[in-house]
Design a protein around this motif. Structure first.
Motif, PDB file in Angstrom:
ATOM      1  N   LEU A   1     -35.100 118.167  43.395  1.00 31.76           N
ATOM      2  CA  LEU A   1     -34.926 116.848  42.834  1.00 31.76           C
ATOM      3  C   LEU A   1     -34.247 116.943  41.690  1.00 31.76           C
ATOM      4  CD1 LEU A   1     -38.527 115.441  43.671  1.00 31.76           C
ATOM      5  CD2 LEU A   1     -36.736 115.489  45.024  1.00 31.76           C
TER       6      LEU A   1
ATOM      7  N   TYR B   1     -40.151 110.615  36.892  1.00 29.80           N
ATOM      8  CA  TYR B   1     -40.411 111.433  37.997  1.00 29.80           C
ATOM      9  C   TYR B   1     -42.035 111.061  38.052  1.00 29.80           C
ATOM     10  CZ  TYR B   1     -41.611 115.649  40.914  1.00 29.80           C
ATOM     11  OH  TYR B   1     -41.830 116.808  41.735  1.00 29.80           O
TER      12      TYR B   1
ATOM     13  N   THR C   1     -41.690 121.810  46.541  1.00 34.34           N
ATOM     14  CA  THR C   1     -40.745 120.850  45.955  1.00 34.34           C
ATOM     15  C   THR C   1     -40.295 121.086  44.493  1.00 34.34           C
ATOM     16  OG1 THR C   1     -41.396 118.887  47.332  1.00 34.34           O
ATOM     17  CG2 THR C   1     -40.200 118.339  45.306  1.00 34.34           C
TER      18      THR C   1
ATOM     19  N   MET D   1     -45.150 113.460  39.165  1.00 36.63           N
ATOM     20  CA  MET D   1     -45.593 114.407  38.015  1.00 36.63           C
ATOM     21  C   MET D   1     -45.945 113.658  36.735  1.00 36.63           C
ATOM     22  SD  MET D   1     -43.071 117.684  36.674  1.00 36.63           S
ATOM     23  CE  MET D   1     -43.703 118.188  35.233  1.00 36.63           C
TER      24      MET D   1
ATOM     25  N   PHE E   1     -33.383 114.491  38.116  1.00 42.45           N
ATOM     26  CA  PHE E   1     -33.664 113.173  37.243  1.00 42.45           C
ATOM     27  C   PHE E   1     -32.755 113.290  36.308  1.00 42.45           C
ATOM     28  CE2 PHE E   1     -37.303 114.373  39.697  1.00 42.45           C
ATOM     29  CZ  PHE E   1     -37.981 113.241  40.064  1.00 42.45           C
TER      30      PHE E   1
ATOM     31  N   ASN F   1     -43.823 121.667  42.586  1.00 34.88           N
ATOM     32  CA  ASN F   1     -44.765 120.848  43.125  1.00 34.88           C
ATOM     33  C   ASN F   1     -45.468 119.938  41.863  1.00 34.88           C
ATOM     34  OD1 ASN F   1     -44.162 121.948  45.691  1.00 34.88           O
ATOM     35  ND2 ASN F   1     -45.737 123.414  45.311  1.00 34.88           N
ATOM     36  N   ALA F   2     -44.614 119.528  41.028  1.00 39.33           N
ATOM     37  CA  ALA F   2     -44.750 118.581  39.849  1.00 39.33           C
ATOM     38  C   ALA F   2     -45.661 119.213  38.705  1.00 39.33           C
ATOM     39  CB  ALA F   2     -45.708 117.423  40.413  1.00 39.33           C
ATOM     40  N   GLN F   3     -45.453 120.495  38.745  1.00 42.99           N
ATOM     41  CA  GLN F   3     -45.959 121.152  37.403  1.00 42.99           C
ATOM     42  C   GLN F   3     -44.896 122.121  36.831  1.00 42.99           C
ATOM     43  OE1 GLN F   3     -49.611 121.120  36.455  1.00 42.99           O
ATOM     44  NE2 GLN F   3     -50.733 121.395  38.495  1.00 42.99           N
ATOM     45  N   TYR F   4     -44.944 122.027  35.714  1.00 43.53           N
ATOM     46  CA  TYR F   4     -43.782 123.132  34.804  1.00 43.53           C
ATOM     47  C   TYR F   4     -44.166 124.403  35.301  1.00 43.53           C
ATOM     48  CZ  TYR F   4     -42.464 119.360  31.584  1.00 43.53           C
ATOM     49  OH  TYR F   4     -41.917 118.189  31.038  1.00 43.53           O
ATOM     50  N   ALA F   5     -43.115 125.188  35.398  1.00 48.06           N
ATOM     51  CA  ALA F   5     -43.480 126.493  36.146  1.00 48.06           C
ATOM     52  C   ALA F   5     -42.710 127.545  35.509  1.00 48.06           C
ATOM     53  CB  ALA F   5     -43.072 126.456  37.623  1.00 48.06           C
TER      54      ALA F   5
ATOM     55  N   GLN G   1     -49.508 112.631  37.136  1.00 47.60           N
ATOM     56  CA  GLN G   1     -50.303 113.913  36.785  1.00 47.60           C
ATOM     57  C   GLN G   1     -50.412 114.241  35.396  1.00 47.60           C
ATOM     58  OE1 GLN G   1     -49.751 117.121  39.627  1.00 47.60           O
ATOM     59  NE2 GLN G   1     -49.221 116.074  41.273  1.00 47.60           N
TER      60      GLN G   1
ATOM     61  N   ASP H   1     -46.314 125.908  29.421  1.00 52.20           N
ATOM     62  CA  ASP H   1     -46.058 125.114  30.418  1.00 52.20           C
ATOM     63  C   ASP H   1     -44.412 125.212  30.954  1.00 52.20           C
ATOM     64  OD1 ASP H   1     -47.591 122.163  29.212  1.00 52.20           O
ATOM     65  OD2 ASP H   1     -48.298 123.919  30.208  1.00 52.20           O
ATOM     66  N   LEU H   2     -43.696 126.006  30.328  1.00 52.69           N
ATOM     67  CA  LEU H   2     -42.327 126.090  30.487  1.00 52.69           C
ATOM     68  C   LEU H   2     -41.849 127.517  31.190  1.00 52.69           C
ATOM     69  CD1 LEU H   2     -40.371 125.444  27.087  1.00 52.69           C
ATOM     70  CD2 LEU H   2     -40.262 124.126  29.344  1.00 52.69           C
ATOM     71  N   PRO H   3     -40.509 127.161  31.851  1.00 53.71           N
ATOM     72  CA  PRO H   3     -39.813 128.115  32.163  1.00 53.71           C
ATOM     73  C   PRO H   3     -39.115 128.792  30.941  1.00 53.71           C
ATOM     74  CG  PRO H   3     -38.627 126.159  32.729  1.00 53.71           C
ATOM     75  CD  PRO H   3     -40.235 125.782  32.385  1.00 53.71           C
TER      76      PRO H   3
ATOM     77  N   PHE I   1     -34.640 118.983  35.586  1.00 53.13           N
ATOM     78  CA  PHE I   1     -34.376 117.526  34.668  1.00 53.13           C
ATOM     79  C   PHE I   1     -34.238 118.338  33.087  1.00 53.13           C
ATOM     80  CE2 PHE I   1     -39.119 117.773  35.645  1.00 53.13           C
ATOM     81  CZ  PHE I   1     -39.578 118.051  34.564  1.00 53.13           C
TER      82      PHE I   1
ATOM     83  N   ALA J   1     -38.329 120.408  40.887  1.00 54.40           N
ATOM     84  CA  ALA J   1     -37.806 119.244  40.064  1.00 54.40           C
ATOM     85  C   ALA J   1     -36.889 120.033  39.079  1.00 54.40           C
ATOM     86  CB  ALA J   1     -38.580 118.479  39.735  1.00 54.40           C
TER      87      ALA J   1
ATOM     88  N   TRP K   1     -37.623 109.596  31.212  1.00 52.37           N
ATOM     89  CA  TRP K   1     -36.458 109.539  30.337  1.00 52.37           C
ATOM     90  C   TRP K   1     -35.794 108.265  29.904  1.00 52.37           C
ATOM     91  CZ3 TRP K   1     -37.530 112.092  34.742  1.00 52.37           C
ATOM     92  CH2 TRP K   1     -37.685 113.654  34.566  1.00 52.37           C
TER      93      TRP K   1
ATOM     94  N   LEU L   1     -35.140 121.738  32.386  1.00 51.96           N
ATOM     95  CA  LEU L   1     -36.448 122.228  32.662  1.00 51.96           C
ATOM     96  C   LEU L   1     -36.762 122.135  34.168  1.00 51.96           C
ATOM     97  CD1 LEU L   1     -38.230 120.046  30.217  1.00 51.96           C
ATOM     98  CD2 LEU L   1     -37.795 122.179  29.975  1.00 51.96           C
ATOM     99  N   TRP L   2     -37.670 122.955  34.709  1.00 48.42           N
ATOM    100  CA  TRP L   2     -38.041 123.217  35.980  1.00 48.42           C
ATOM    101  C   TRP L   2     -39.501 122.866  36.206  1.00 48.42           C
ATOM    102  CZ3 TRP L   2     -33.734 124.129  39.253  1.00 48.42           C
ATOM    103  CH2 TRP L   2     -32.500 124.083  38.698  1.00 48.42           C
ATOM    104  N   ALA L   3     -39.935 122.173  37.186  1.00 48.99           N
ATOM    105  CA  ALA L   3     -41.108 122.033  37.747  1.00 48.99           C
ATOM    106  C   ALA L   3     -41.273 122.306  39.084  1.00 48.99           C
ATOM    107  CB  ALA L   3     -41.490 120.601  37.384  1.00 48.99           C
TER     108      ALA L   3
END
Lengths: 173, 84, 173, 84
Positions: free
Chosen positions: D9, C50, D74, C53, D11, D59-63, C56, C170-172, D78, D76, C120, D55-57
């Motif tokens: 998105l 991705y 957006t 991301m 992946f 706008n390109a950040q883990y959330a 970043q 960082d995680l859900p 994956f 994501a 991946w 996993l869920w992000a």
């Protein structure tokens, strides 16, 4: 692959040399001549060796690292003679199947080389003084969270950051 | 029995202190590395400043003080190593 | 210096890039495509990312490694697309004043990259099967004496050798 | 209030399971990432096989699941990463 030479070290060829289809990881360590030590400016370093014993000792490191870690290929290059700022004094490369082993083997090699191999450096400071470097005097203090290399617990890293003596079994009392 | 002759090499700061990089020393036939060490430190008292940190190798291997020496052995005397 | 590319990684330039007169140590890590995994022959790997991301996230690794360790210079290159046996998939180089910090920073970078960066790999086996690799399934078991990287204790390396989940912050859930 | 539109998105193995690499989903204005996740898993039940490892992000950040979503975000989705 062992080399003790007064020529610049070809560490790019060294890292190619250890790559292998059987390896998942390569770790390369370079020791370079640092400008400032304890606030004093270094202008150059002069490395001298007991060549015959140093070569045997480097060869012994190669043999021993293969016994301690699942090494696929390994190479150690050490330079002698006059070195300038930024020059590479030692280059170590090792390949292993997995990454943790490559870091542990690389760290064991440089830690043990600095304990055992009869090579000495003399610092030439910008104020004109020259000074032989001895462990305990140079005191390149590792950070407080310094992780001892796997399987190297007999190295006795001193808590004050000074470098340990060679293993007792190798030493006159 | 004849005395044995041993070559002694000095390196780095030990060479500077001894003001030479090698010498030949005669010893009694049953002499050990410890006997040689005593003889060297008597001849070059400047080496005493290194105290117990002075390292000794016989024929390019670190050796214990009780190792018996033989004719034509090469002994090296040096301060703690500082390569890398 | 961060790069995510489908071209071969120029890790020789990378190691030159991190060298510095202020550094006494450089550690370079290369991840390479290994032929055998659990006795099964790999023919090739396909890396996908991705991209937005991942860039970043690699940049964040560079920022964070500089906060955790006395890093002088650092670079991370990661390849995507089709890789052959022996190809370099990731190259990390870091320079620091002293060696223990360079090993710790290099190991923290690759360990954390493998936890966080959205890339991946799919293995293409010689028997024709293709398989996405997931931590816990790939299980490249580190040796039992695996030394946890300094300052990375929140990474929770699992004792069974499976890769840990990203840090909880960082995680859900 | 109008619904918000969120791009999703997929992946790697999640893309294979969803048989698509992106979609647009409409949500109520106060929707969170958890709401979106429920909606996605309802539409693509194949993704349930990943369980809690998905996993869920945003706008390109883990959330975190309680993050409120906004129009044009957006997201994501994956499986655990396997780079390096």
């Amino acid at each position: 692959m062992i080399e003790l030479t007064d020529q610049p070290l070809d560490f790019h060829s060294l890292s190619e040399y250890v790559r292998s289809d059987a390896a998942g990881a390569v770790v390369v360590f370079l020791g370079t001549v640092r400008e400032f030590t304890r606030g004093i400016q270094t202008q150059a370093l002069e490395y001298t060796a007991y060549h015959e014993m140093a070569r045997q000792s480097l060869q012994q490191l190669e043999t021993e690292v293969r016994q301690r870690f699942p090494v696929i290929e390994v190479g150690i290059l050490h330079r002698v003679g006059a070195l300038k700022l930024g020059d590479v004094s030692v280059a170590i490369a090792v390949s292993t199947p997995h990454r943790a082993e490559a870091f542990a083997a690389g760290q064991w090699l440089i830690d043990t080389l600095k304990l055992r191999v009869p090579i000495w450096k003399k610092e030439c400071f910008s104020d004109g003084r020259e000074e032989w470097q001895h462990p305990g005097i140079t005191s390149n203090s590792p950070p407080p969270d310094f992780p001892p290399a796997a399987a190297s617990n007999e190295l006795n890293i001193n808590s004050d950051g000074s470098q340990p003596q060679p293993p007792a079994k190798d030493l006159p009392a | 029995m004849h005395e044995i002759q041993v070559t002694v090499l000095f390196f780095a700061a030990a060479r500077d202190a001894a003001h030479t990089d090698n010498t030949v020393i005669s010893l009694q036939p049953a002499a050990t590395l410890a006997d040689l060490r005593d003889s060297v430190l008597q001849q070059w008292p400047e080496l005493r400043k290194f105290g117990p940190s002075l390292l000794w190798a016989v024929n390019a291997q670190y050796a214990n003080p009780d190792l018996p020496l033989h004719d034509s052995d090469t002994v090296a005397c040096f301060p703690p190593v500082s390569g890398g």
